[in-house]
Every structure is written in structure tokens, then in C-alpha cells.
Design a protein around this motif. Sequence first.
Motif, PDB file in Angstrom:
ATOM      1  N   VAL C 205       0.813  -1.223   0.000  1.00  0.00           N
ATOM      2  CA  VAL C 205       0.000   0.000   0.000  1.00  0.00           C
ATOM      3  C   VAL C 205       0.846   1.273   0.000  1.00  0.00           C
ATOM      4  CG1 VAL C 205      -1.944  -1.062   1.172  1.00  0.00           C
ATOM      5  CG2 VAL C 205      -0.179   0.086   2.522  1.00  0.00           C
ATOM      6  N   PHE C 207       2.090   3.713  -1.541  1.00  0.00           N
ATOM      7  CA  PHE C 207       2.110   4.220  -2.914  1.00  0.00           C
ATOM      8  C   PHE C 207       3.156   5.306  -3.127  1.00  0.00           C
ATOM      9  CE2 PHE C 207      -0.216   8.156  -2.142  1.00  0.00           C
ATOM     10  CZ  PHE C 207      -0.924   7.859  -0.986  1.00  0.00           C
ATOM     11  N   GLY C 208       3.804   5.714  -2.049  1.00  0.00           N
ATOM     12  CA  GLY C 208       4.915   6.646  -2.203  1.00  0.00           C
ATOM     13  C   GLY C 208       6.227   5.925  -2.439  1.00  0.00           C
ATOM     14  N   ARG C 209       6.185   4.615  -2.417  1.00  0.00           N
ATOM     15  CA  ARG C 209       7.410   3.828  -2.549  1.00  0.00           C
ATOM     16  C   ARG C 209       7.308   2.863  -3.721  1.00  0.00           C
ATOM     17  NH1 ARG C 209      11.729   5.623  -0.041  1.00  0.00           N
ATOM     18  NH2 ARG C 209      11.292   6.378   2.050  1.00  0.00           N
ATOM     19  N   SER C 292       4.554   4.014 -15.315  1.00  0.00           N
ATOM     20  CA  SER C 292       3.461   4.946 -15.054  1.00  0.00           C
ATOM     21  C   SER C 292       3.871   6.027 -14.063  1.00  0.00           C
ATOM     22  CB  SER C 292       2.231   4.196 -14.533  1.00  0.00           C
ATOM     23  OG  SER C 292       2.399   3.886 -13.164  1.00  0.00           O
ATOM     24  N   VAL C 293       4.877   5.766 -13.241  1.00  0.00           N
ATOM     25  CA  VAL C 293       5.351   6.814 -12.341  1.00  0.00           C
ATOM     26  C   VAL C 293       6.700   7.363 -12.810  1.00  0.00           C
ATOM     27  CG1 VAL C 293       4.075   6.015 -10.328  1.00  0.00           C
ATOM     28  CG2 VAL C 293       6.379   5.137 -10.738  1.00  0.00           C
ATOM     29  N   VAL C 365      13.237   8.083  -4.218  1.00  0.00           N
ATOM     30  CA  VAL C 365      12.079   8.343  -5.053  1.00  0.00           C
ATOM     31  C   VAL C 365      12.180   9.736  -5.674  1.00  0.00           C
ATOM     32  CG1 VAL C 365       9.569   8.276  -5.156  1.00  0.00           C
ATOM     33  CG2 VAL C 365      10.776   6.882  -3.480  1.00  0.00           C
ATOM     34  N   LEU C 366      12.671  10.677  -4.889  1.00  0.00           N
ATOM     35  CA  LEU C 366      12.858  12.017  -5.437  1.00  0.00           C
ATOM     36  C   LEU C 366      14.016  11.992  -6.423  1.00  0.00           C
ATOM     37  CD1 LEU C 366      12.460  14.003  -2.115  1.00  0.00           C
ATOM     38  CD2 LEU C 366      10.963  14.219  -4.099  1.00  0.00           C
TER      39      LEU C 366
ATOM     40  N   LYS D  80      -3.545  13.420  -0.714  1.00  0.00           N
ATOM     41  CA  LYS D  80      -3.738  12.007  -0.413  1.00  0.00           C
ATOM     42  C   LYS D  80      -2.445  11.529   0.243  1.00  0.00           C
ATOM     43  CE  LYS D  80      -4.180   7.816  -2.922  1.00  0.00           C
ATOM     44  NZ  LYS D  80      -4.122   7.281  -4.291  1.00  0.00           N
ATOM     45  N   PRO D  81      -2.330  11.729   1.555  1.00  0.00           N
ATOM     46  CA  PRO D  81      -1.037  11.481   2.198  1.00  0.00           C
ATOM     47  C   PRO D  81      -0.727   9.982   2.304  1.00  0.00           C
ATOM     48  CG  PRO D  81      -2.584  12.658   3.655  1.00  0.00           C
ATOM     49  CD  PRO D  81      -3.359  12.149   2.485  1.00  0.00           C
ATOM     50  N   PRO D  82       0.443   9.571   1.867  1.00  0.00           N
ATOM     51  CA  PRO D  82       0.812   8.157   1.990  1.00  0.00           C
ATOM     52  C   PRO D  82       0.999   7.767   3.453  1.00  0.00           C
ATOM     53  CG  PRO D  82       2.388   9.359   0.610  1.00  0.00           C
ATOM     54  CD  PRO D  82       1.506  10.367   1.245  1.00  0.00           C
ATOM     55  N   CYS D 118       6.492   7.789   3.462  1.00  0.00           N
ATOM     56  CA  CYS D 118       6.592   9.123   2.862  1.00  0.00           C
ATOM     57  C   CYS D 118       7.757   9.188   1.880  1.00  0.00           C
ATOM     58  CB  CYS D 118       6.787  10.173   3.954  1.00  0.00           C
ATOM     59  SG  CYS D 118       7.079  11.812   3.275  1.00  0.00           S
ATOM     60  N   PRO D 119       7.500   9.423   0.609  1.00  0.00           N
ATOM     61  CA  PRO D 119       8.593   9.460  -0.361  1.00  0.00           C
ATOM     62  C   PRO D 119       9.411  10.749  -0.281  1.00  0.00           C
ATOM     63  CG  PRO D 119       6.523   9.952  -1.444  1.00  0.00           C
ATOM     64  CD  PRO D 119       6.186   9.649  -0.015  1.00  0.00           C
ATOM     65  N   LEU D 221       6.085  18.049  -6.353  1.00  0.00           N
ATOM     66  CA  LEU D 221       7.012  16.924  -6.319  1.00  0.00           C
ATOM     67  C   LEU D 221       6.269  15.599  -6.462  1.00  0.00           C
ATOM     68  CD1 LEU D 221       9.506  17.954  -3.488  1.00  0.00           C
ATOM     69  CD2 LEU D 221       9.746  18.240  -5.947  1.00  0.00           C
ATOM     70  N   LEU D 222       6.780  14.759  -7.338  1.00  0.00           N
ATOM     71  CA  LEU D 222       6.277  13.399  -7.520  1.00  0.00           C
ATOM     72  C   LEU D 222       4.777  13.342  -7.763  1.00  0.00           C
ATOM     73  CD1 LEU D 222       8.306  11.678  -4.635  1.00  0.00           C
ATOM     74  CD2 LEU D 222       8.917  11.803  -7.045  1.00  0.00           C
ATOM     75  N   LYS D 224       3.228  12.144 -10.153  1.00  0.00           N
ATOM     76  CA  LYS D 224       2.776  10.887 -10.751  1.00  0.00           C
ATOM     77  C   LYS D 224       2.372   9.845  -9.715  1.00  0.00           C
ATOM     78  CE  LYS D 224       5.445  11.452 -14.939  1.00  0.00           C
ATOM     79  NZ  LYS D 224       6.868  11.480 -15.259  1.00  0.00           N
ATOM     80  N   LEU D 225       2.873  10.013  -8.505  1.00  0.00           N
ATOM     81  CA  LEU D 225       2.518   9.048  -7.474  1.00  0.00           C
ATOM     82  C   LEU D 225       1.105   9.281  -6.958  1.00  0.00           C
ATOM     83  CD1 LEU D 225       5.746   8.847  -5.273  1.00  0.00           C
ATOM     84  CD2 LEU D 225       5.021   7.310  -7.090  1.00  0.00           C
ATOM     85  N   THR D 227       0.115  11.750  -4.883  1.00  0.00           N
ATOM     86  CA  THR D 227       0.033  12.223  -3.498  1.00  0.00           C
ATOM     87  C   THR D 227      -0.673  13.567  -3.399  1.00  0.00           C
ATOM     88  OG1 THR D 227       2.244  13.094  -3.785  1.00  0.00           O
ATOM     89  CG2 THR D 227       2.054  10.989  -2.667  1.00  0.00           C
TER      90      THR D 227
END
Lengths: 722, 192, 413, 254
Positions: C205, C207-209, C292-293, C365-366, D80-82, D118-119, D221-222, D224-225, D227
Motif C-alpha cells: 500500500v 504508494f509513495g514507494r 506509469s510513475v 524516489v525524489l 492524499k497522504p501516503p 513518505c517518499p 514533487l512526484l 505521478k505518485l 500524493t
Amino acid sequence: MGVDRRAVIGLIAGGAVGTMFTPAIWKTTGSIALWSQNWGWIPRIPKGERKYAYTTSKLCPSGSGLKVLTVDGLPLTAAGNPAHPLSQGGVSALGLSECYLLYSPARVKKPLLKTGAQFKEISWDEALGLLADKLKAAGGKAAAISGDQNGTANEVISALLAKLGCADKFFLMPSEGQAAGRAWQLMGGHGLIGYDLANADTVLALGADLFESSGATMLNARSYSAQRSSLDKPAAKLVYVGSQRTTTAYASSKWVPCLPGREAAVALGLAALLIKGGASSDAPDFADFKAFVSAGYTPDKVEALTGIKAEVLEKLAKKLTEAKKPLVVAGSEFGQGAPGAAYMAALAVNILLKRINVPGGVYATPEFPKVVDGALSRTQMASADLVKYLSSVAAGKTPAPELLITYDANPAFGLPQAPAMAKALAGAGFKAAFASFMDETAAQADLVLPASLPMERYDDVVSPYGAPFAVYSLVKPLLKKPVHDTKAACDVILAAAAKAGLALGADSFEKLLKTKVAAVAKSGGFIAGKDASPSAALAGKDVAAFSGDPWKALMEGAAYVVASPVKQDGLTLGTKTLAAALKADGAKAEDGALALTCAYKTRSGSPAVGIPAQDLTAVRDTELAGTKTVATLNAATAKMFKLEAGESIKLTGPAGEISALVALSETVMTGVVAVPMGFGHTAFDDFSKNKGQNVLAVMTATEEPATGVNSWSGSKVKIAKI
Amino acid sequence: MEDRHSAKQTCGGGVLFAIMFIVGLAGALVAGWWGFPQLLYSQNSQPIRFSHKVHAEAGGMECKQCHTYAASGQYVGLPSTEACGECHADETGGKSDSDKEIDKLVKTYVQPNKPIPWLTYQFQPDNVFFSHSAHTGFECVSCHPDVAKMDNPPVYYQDRLSTYSKQTMRMPGCERCHAELGVNNACYVCHK
Amino acid sequence: MFADLDNELFPAGVTRCSLSKFLLWLAFIGLFFLWGLYAAYVILSNGLGMSNLDNYFGFGLWITFDLAVIALGAGAFFTGLIRYIIRIDELVKIINLTVIIGFICYSGAMLVLTLDIGQPLRAWFGYWHPNVHSMLTEVIFCITCYCIVLIIEYIPLILEQKQINSVPFLHHLAHNMHVIMPLFAGLGAFLSTFHQGSLGGMYGVMFGRPYAFREGFFIWPWTFFLFILSAVASGPAFTVLVCTFMEKLSGRKLVSFKIKSLMCKIAGSMLCIYMVFKILDTWAWANGFLPSVGMTFDQMFFEVIYGKWLMFVELILCGVVPAIMLITPAIRNTPALLYIAAGLDCIGIIVNRYVFTVQTLAMPVLPFDKWFTYAPNWTEIASSGMIVAYGFIVLSLSYRYLPVFPEEVKLNK
Amino acid sequence: MSEFKEFATKWGLVVDLDKCTGCGACMISCQVENNIAPVVEASNKLRSLNWMWIFEMTNGKAFPENDAAFLPRPCMQCGKPPCVSVCPVVATDKNEEGGIVSQIYPRCIGCRYCVGACPYHARYFNWFDPIWPEGMEKAITPHASTRPRGVVEKCTLCHHRWNYAKEKARQEGKDPSALPENAYVPACVEACPTGAMYFGDLKNPKHKVHELAKSPNAFRLLEKLGTNPQVYYVSAREWVRKQGDNQLPAKEKA
């Protein structure tokens, strides 16, 4: 046995079931969890009433006004005072640190006298008596070094030296203000110089790190900000010329790489191009100047000297010509040690562009009247060169002083060729240090007089270098009494002088400041405010002169401003001096030596303050890796010296050597090694001590011919793997 | 040990077990409901036996006269020692209990101008953000003990483990009222 | 000496080493246990800063260890499921061992978790203030419940100890518990399936990773199902390995090879299913989700420490290879090959749990961030070692005093 | 994954990366404002607590073609906080008007699942108890409670300042839910010398951030994820904008 096992089991079972139906377990579990948010060894936050107090930052050289949050009368955090013209709501890392530095572990808490190798605590009476005795005994053989660049404290100390008969031995810690002031004098200018960034449309920063170490940094940053809404195109251009991406370079529209210490050549190259394009001046030496730059500073020659390509220089010149309100500001990339010629050449360009005393140009601002008899003026103070004096002492050409007073200054750490300078200082007969912190200078002093910090004392900030208007604001104590057994240094000096029979005309610094304020208020200026912006006033807006109680207004954090420039007569382009000063320019670098540049960041504190505890977090790991200084080179330079990232190197200058870790970054130009400044303290507390090495140790101070200014911004170092 | 299989023993053991079970149960209930709170809470009294009744009735003072809202409404505050000193500057020299208490106040706090370490019944922990200005519509006594009618300040019970005051309004209390009134119950409304 | 002091306590008809030898063994294990206990003390009294975890690696050895032992302990629920629900009665010969291993793994994991959370005093908040959306809440509830189930399953075994069992009440209790054991086996299977899945879900789950995130079915990401499959594919194999290890240590036959082979056949079949899905998942992740990301497959790996070799070890060497070995009767029935295959199977699952824990966090990720690396320090290693030591102690005591292996007497005649 | 609702007020931060000098004033003001204890090893960025952290960006080219920028990173206050849905004990939530993601220290058990989720690395764990140098605890602020070891913390956009602003509005008889621009500004924004940071209600057209966030130079930032951060960045430089998210090599060429 009357009770058998079953009975016991029954009792225990009953007890267990019963306990489940009481609060005992559940409440205890809950209370333990609550306890974990109230651990006694973690401090509790204050609960009292929040209020704001207004004062001025004395620790930050930009002279920002501060808005200080207090709870129950204790100052907690400092932000920029939006109404103060020098801060306009902005605050630097040093200004931010004023509250918590009160409680720094490095603070000197009691007067200390050195007996043998140790300090022993003494009473203030003893300390005062001792200082008075030493003053009496020293006669004309005293010297004083002040870390304050502009305050009335300097009047007190210089007047004391004058009474002792050695006014020429009053020195300021080296700063851009001094070198620029000296340059201005040599060109025949009057007053102090400042730069009106707010009204300029093109700013060319020649080495000057405008937002970090050069001039009125906060005012510069706020002016920059006001010209950029982030929605439209910027209302002004900013170009940075220097050997690395400094703070200013990051915010500039363009960074033009240029070898360190060669700002004068760039300016003169630009002057040559401007003259070629038709610029002229009615300065008496214009013809000589034209000949001098046309011959010596053609784009090709400038390229050889600075590394700036001819076409880039031409573009720069074009930008300046096309601009309506261009401004050229010279300086050092780390706020000190730039040669006088750099300032002179840049001022000459401004003169050619007709940018003196006009909105968006260079302003000559008036000095406020002195209030202590016999004190030196700011202009006079700028002429005394500490590095020159100490070099001479070190060389044995000048006798060491019998009494050396240091005031909020840490020359043992903060001077070029630091080890040699520290040695020269150590030779002084008796060293009395007014210090708030146990810094390197205090550590080697004979008598340490604990000085109250700005938030514990009265003081003032008078027209910091670079402000395009004369500005005066007060520093006031926010605490009812100092945190430790400290006193305001000037009060002690006044008392000691009186005791030694050298009374300076006031018995407390607060009273003296009242006199100063009364004198300042007669200058026909105004109190800066929402409808009284000094920048607008410079641009021609009428502002009503101040009337009322100036002391009261200034005590509330206001700034008194005089926004009318000093008229100039007989201003020259300084051709003769420049020619003499730059004779050696272009000399070939030694083999194996690398140009050294530094980056000074306010977040790494200042020599007299050390690294403030909370600022350490903002120190990047590209500056300090654990306890190691990080030296940055670009890949091309690293290849030349066969170095790789993470390797340890030794940098060697004429007076010392330091070690560092190599880091690669393309933010430094080829042929240059960048080393951060402000590290390598051997005194202070754990937040400063043993963090990196002091790059000043490997700098080379060179006396510039003709100007007499000592400079070290063009230092070279030898580099070797270890 | 050997005779534990005997039927008699089992039977008698069962009764004994039941009796002892009930004894244990009762003991635990008493210990848990009566003894445990004694153990958990320390009982403290105010540094000065301040009579709100005397001040409110005889003195005709309003709550807010001493408990002035701080300008920001963040902290209702207790009167400063100076404020007490305005009326109680000098010792009474009287012999009555009240006079002696006043003299204690004057001698211990007013004259050396030391803050009085009052105990706050509704003291909230650091992580709570509470603004009186957002609750001005309520009577003080809807949350605070109605001390105005009290001659003696109530005993201050403090949880020895958590250091909370027993009387402190706890999170469910805040949440209930917020929910009933349709006010936001988001975490940061009350926490910091 | 006191060589025969505890003879009376042994299960009927078996021989055990001398008490002094046993105590020496316990003391040896105890050393590791004490070292870990000291590490735990250091952590609890000073804070997690004493470990080598950092801002980038909030999860490290402990979580990897937890996930690995929970997966390997899955033998308990899965064998139980097959034994009691599907009724492959032969498994009764190894079922006790699976229960003990399950108990050790789960209780051990919970012990490690109390170290791993920053505020152990608030550990119960997980039950009192649960966030129903969090996979970790599911894990907390399921692990606790399942641990209780395991205790309930373990108790009858303890009650069967010769002396204890001679008390009629306890004897009956044990018997009755055995009767209802299928209920608990079922319950355990349900709970365990869920939290094995939730553990996978925990990563899926995020989704940030991108390294861990997976789309899925209903509220569960694919990792939910993959973790269940991988656990049942390794749990039985791990039980066989532990059993064999015990046999080597004690020098006695404990379980017939036939049973081991059966266990591994089960594991192998599950591993085959798992590998099919795992490879499909990896392919879909690399070609569907990652682009996709804006990321590429290559970006997921870094130098040697987080290199692609890890993935090949996990999927091929410790996945496909043991799967084939275990379902091929000829290979499976050769003891040495069976053990190798079972070992590879378990290693594969450990690698899987490791990369999901550590590589997920190591991957920047960044775009302007960089890779960081993590290695546990002594406190983490010692405290994990403490759990292993604890497992050895429980297992040693159980083996010495409890009738764990019904076939032991027969096999050693 | 639970979905999060929209709010009528959305506090947003916009950072102009072309104006940021990387000076660190935002970091320090944040540190002091929110009672983050100073640590001697603060240059160890893997252990220090920086609610506001500054990343370095570079276009990757060699000198002199190189360009570089600094990127200040507060908590993104994701739409939408991870981090929120993963918290097992509801110690963090996005449940208030304004959309600030809360983090409640007394509730946190320190599992660090949110840290991992958190990315942006915006969440920080207290590895040790916060200890100020002796005496310096007198300078801690009333704004944020001190956190014991073992709990997670993060940027709150100085939520307390919002509370103060609402309090002030109430006293002045104004509507606390309709604050004028700059009545509420986080410490970092206030401290920024070059004015690189803007703050306000992204949904309120009277606030500058509303327009800035829609600027063609704006990015998050990011994205596409998914967030959906409430923190925006603007830069006139294309390479900077591109580094706000991962780009497939093929797309980069196009």
C-alpha cells in the motif's frame, strides 16, 4: 496446613478476576502512557502570556531589526522586524540565534583571571580594579581590537585609547566596510558608501556575496525579493561574478565564473569596454584612466587574468550600458580580505555609469555626530589596518602592546594566517578580553571580562556598511537582568577609565546612548515606517522629518534614517592608485598551487559567537562531514590533481595547513578549491569546537601597494593527498 | 500430595476454592476501587488557603477581575503576586486563622515578590492547545470547579504516574462537547 | 553428579543427554540471550538512536527478522490447516513441532516489535485506538490473536508432559483441548492467512514507494496474496529443516523421512504456485507500474549492495530452482537434495522480506535524492540473536521434556 | 487506501526555486519555533530532525554548463497522504479544514511506518530524547510540545500560528475562518530573506498562492505518485521543473 493449594489458587483466581473489574490495571496502563508524554527529564514549554518586543540585532552584521517573542518576559525567538528598514521582516541565521545564545554553554559566566595556565573566578570589583591599574600602567602602549563594526562602543574605546595617547592603535576586525571605505577615501570620496539595490534594475555583484556577507545583507535580500513577484518577469537583473556559486549566485539570473581576488580586473575590463562604447566622466583623471584601462584591460587580457571569456565580458558591458539603473558592487566572496583595488575599480565603473548618489546607484551617506570627546570617526577607523599592524608585530618591526583590549572580537580565530596572528596577539603584555563566549581570544587572555549579550544590554547599530542611507537603531536589554554575572562591556570600560583617571564623560553607556540619540535626532531624518520607506525616499518621495521623543521611538525598535547623500567634490577614478596597486596583477601562479576561495555563511556563526547551537542543523554535509571540513572542487580540477571524492587532502598556505575531505561539485570553477569558513574552533562549546578546520589558517595576507590595504581573497594553496 | 485424588478432598477443595475465590474477588475489588486511587493520587493543598467565597461575596469581585484573560485568550492566568499585594501589602498581625493565612501570604510571597505556586485544577499538558477566546460563550463553571462558593480550596489530586491533575478535563470530555456542538474535532484543533 | 536428576520428567520411552550436558548447552545459548538482553536494555533506556536505523531506514534488521520468522513460522498454521481441516493425518507426526516453531516465531516477533517501536509503553494503543485503514492494524490484531491461538495450541502439548499429565484434571483438559484443536487450527489458519497477507499489504500500500507498491484486488495489493503464498511455501520447508537440525544435534531420529518429504512436497507445490504469480507480478510491476510513475526497472537497483543479483537470487536460485527440486519426486526423495532445496526455499523468502524492507527504503524516489545504505549495528544483531536464542531454549526444553515427536520411540528402537 | 475529502480552505506553500539561496534561515527558524533540540552531531543528516530540509538539485552537467538550485522541503501536506492511512493508531490525520496533516505526539507509538511510507522524507523520528544544553530550555517556545524519544514528528506548517491568527480574529470580532492574506504565515516563510516562499489559501483567489500555483512554471514533487501535495514549487528553468518528478528517458527526449 490449614490452607491447601486449591485455596490459594482460588484466592489468586478471585483476586485476578476481581482486579480485572477495578481500575487498577487499566488506569495504571493509561497513566503510564500519559507519563510517557510528561517525562520529567524533558523540558516543559512555557505557559505564560505571549508578547512581542522589538530591538536590533547586534550579532548579525546586517543590523536587522528584530521582533522578539517573549513569554513571561523571557525572549524566546527572534524574527525580523517588518517595520525596520534593514530587516523588513527578514532575519539571518545569526539574528535568529540571539535568544538561545543567551544560554550557550560557551558563555563566560564570571570575570576570570589567568593564573598560570588556569583561569580563576574573580569578583567584578577585582576585575575592574585590575583593568584600571593596567590602563594606568599601559600609558601609550596599549592597543584595542573591536569586533563591532559601527556602534558607539567604538567611540568609547577609541576615545579611551586617545586618552592613553595611542588612538592609532584602535583597530576593527577586518571587514568589507573598512576596505571599501579606504578605497572611497583614496578616490577622494566623502562619507560612507552604500548600495541602493532596491532602486537598481541591473545589479552586477563582483565577488560580493550580497545576501550572505557583503554589505547590508538583509536589506539587499529584501530589495531583491521586492523586485521579484514570482508571477511576472523580475523587475531587476542580478548577475554574480565569482569563483563559486555563492548564496547570491544561486539567486542570480546568471553566474559568471571568475578567479577569486580578480574582481578589479573584471571591473577595469568593463570600464574599458564602457569607455570604448562612449562612456566618459568629468573626473580629473579620466584621460589617464582611459589610457590605463584601454591598454591593460582589453577583453583578452581580462580573460587571461580572470578566466572570463571576452564575449561574456562584452555581454556584461552591454547589459550595463543598456540598463537604466545599473549598479556594480564589488566585494569578497567571504565578506573580508578583498583588495582595495577591487572596490576602487568597481566604484570607477559606477562613476563612469554616472551612478553616484542617484536612485539605484552608489550612495555616500553621512556619518552621525560623535558624542565622545577624542573618539575616532568611522572614516578614521577605516584607515587602521589590523592585519598590517599584527604582521608588523609578528615580524618584530613594531613592539607588541603592553595592554591589549579586545571587545566582542576574536582575532585569534578570525584573521588570515590565523596561527601567525594568534602568535602575535599572544605576545601582548596583558590581554583583557571583553567576551560573551569563551572564544579563542578569551582563552588566551589574562583577564576575561564577561560581556552581556545584546539582549542583556544597551547598544546601538549605526549605518552598517552597504546601507544606502544613514540609519540608527538601538539595542535594548530584553531580560530584567543578565543570565549570568555579566556586564555591558562599555559600562565596564567607562567605569575602569574613570577609576584610572581617564573619565570619558559618561558614567553609563545607556546615558551615553541617550546623548547619542539626541545628537542623531538633529540630523533632519525620519523614522522609517510603512509610509516612510528609505528606499522610496531615495527614489524621491518626500518623507516628513521626525519630531517627537527619539529615545522613546528608537527604544520601541524603530530606525532613524537620513536618506540624503553626502555631496561629492573632487571625486577621481583613482587611476594612479589603481595602476600602482595592480602592478603585480597577472603574476603567474606557482606550480601546484590552487586558487583558494571560501564561502562564508551566517549559519556557521561568526568568530566572536562561534557556531550557534541551533544553526548547526543548517550546516550542510557538503561543508562539514562529521568533524571534517569539506573542500569542494569540480571534476576537472580534481582530475588535474588526481583527486577523488571522499579522499583526504592537506591544504598548505604560508602560515599553516589544514586537512579536508574532497567533495566534487560543479558549482566551483575549474582551478579553484572552495573551503567553507567559520569552522575549526578550538574554543567555545561542543557545537563549535572540533568541527572542521579554520580555513583562515591557510590564507595569505598581502599588503596591496598604494592602498595599503591587506587582502587575502586571492590566496593560493598547495594541495596534497594524505 | 499423595492423597489429592481422594473424593473428599476434591469436594471440600471445591467449596474452599469457591470461598477463597470470592474472598479474593472481594479483596481485589476493595483494593482496586478504594486502595488503588489512594496509591495513585497524591493529595496536595494550595500554598495559601485562599477563600474564593470571601473574595467573591464579601469582596464583591468578579472572576475575571483576577483571572484576566491574557490578550490572546490563550491562558486565563492566575493573578500575579503584585495583584495580591495590591490589597494585601502588609501583615494584619491578627490572630484569626484567616489573618494568619494572610500574613503567610504577605510574608512568604508578597514582600519578597515571589510567584505563588498555585495548583491549577484544570492544568492541561503541553500538547494541548486551548484557547479561552474560543470558549467565551460558556460559564467558567461549566469546565472549572465552582470555587466561587468555596471557603476552602478543594484538595488537588495529582496522578503520581502521569503528573496530570485528577480534575483535568480529559480528551473524551473535550471531544464529547465538540461533537455535540458540531465543532471540529480534528486533532490539531486541540493539539500542538 | 546430577546426571539423572530430571530423568523422571522425560517423555515416556525416550532417552536424553545428561542434565549437566543439557545445562551446559542452555548456558551456551543463554550467553547469546543475555547479550541480546543487554542490547535491549541499551535500546530501551537510551532510545532507538542506539541502533543503526536512521531517517532513511526507519525499518531495518528487526522488521526483516520479524517478517522472515513470521513467514518461516507459517508451517504452524498451514500444516495445522492440512492436518485438521483437509485431514492428512500423517502430519500428526510433525504437527507438534510446527506448533512450537510457530509459537517461537510469533512470540519472538512480538518481542522484537516491542523493541522496534519507539514508545513500547504505548504499544496497546494499537488495540485501543486502531486505524482500520492501516494494514499494520490488521497485522497487530492478527498477530496478537494468532499468538494467543498458538499458546492455546501449545498448552495441551505442555499438559502432556508426563508428570503434568498424571493430574487427572489437566489430563482431561489436555484431551479436551485436543478435541477442539481443529477449531483453533481453522481460526489460526484464518488469522495467519490474514496477517501474512497484511504484512505483504503493509508494503504494497505504500504508494509513495515505487519499489514496494502494487496494485491489487479489492482493498488488498498483490503483495498481500504473494506474502501468503510465499509463507506457506516456506513454512513447511523450514519445519523440516528445524527437525533435521534437531536430529543432527540430538543424534536421534525424530520424524520419518516420508513425512519430511510430504511436507516438502506441500511446500514445493505452493512454491510453484507462488513463483508463477511472483514472476507475473514482477513483470507487471516492471512494465506497467514503474513506467506509469516515470521510473525504470534499472532505477530500482544500486551497485552491489542493492543490485539485481538479489532479485535473481530470490526469483531463480531460491525460487524456481527449489520449486522444481521439491516437486520432482526423484530429487525430493534424496535427503541431501531435499534439504538443499528446502534451504534455498527459505533463503529466497528471507531475501524477499529483506528487499521489501530495506531496498524499498533505500531507493530514492525524489529524482534529486540519492541511494543510502544500511547495515545493522550490534544492538540490532544482538537483540535479534536474543530471539533466536530464546527459540533454541524453548525448543530445547520442549524437546527434552515434552512428547513432541510421537514417532520418536518407534524410530529409535 | 482511504480517500481524503476536499476542504474549503487549503493552506498552501509555494516556493520560488529561482529565489532560494539555500541559506538555511527557514530551517533554523523552524527548528527554534517548533522546539527541535539542537544536537552536536547536527551535520549528520541521517539522524538530525529537520522538518524543513533543503535538497540540492543540479542539471548534471559539467562546469561551466552546470546549473544548480536548492529545494526547501517542508511536509507536502499531501491531498492524499501516503503516511496517514498507514498509521495504526490514528496519530496522524488529515481531518481539518486547511488540509494540514496533523501529527499527535502523545498518540504516536513510534512504529515509523509513516516514515517509510513518505517518499519526501518529511517525517522524522526522535532517535533520542530532546536535550537542550543546560539552561537553553528557557528559550523553548510555547508553540509546540516537546517530543520524547520514540515518536515521529513533522512539519505542521506552524499550525499554532493559524490558531493564534484565529484567536486574534475572534478578539477583533472578525471571522476566524476567513483570514486575510498573511494573517497566518509559517515561521519559515516569515524568515526567508529573499522572499522565496509564499503562503496562503490555495483556494482563495485573493491570496497570491492561488495564482502562483496555477502558473505555468509551477510544479509539485512526484505528482505521478498521486500524493497531490499542497506545496508547490515554481521555477522558470525547465530542468528544475522536470526534476520535480521522475521522467522516463524516452519522454525526456520528446
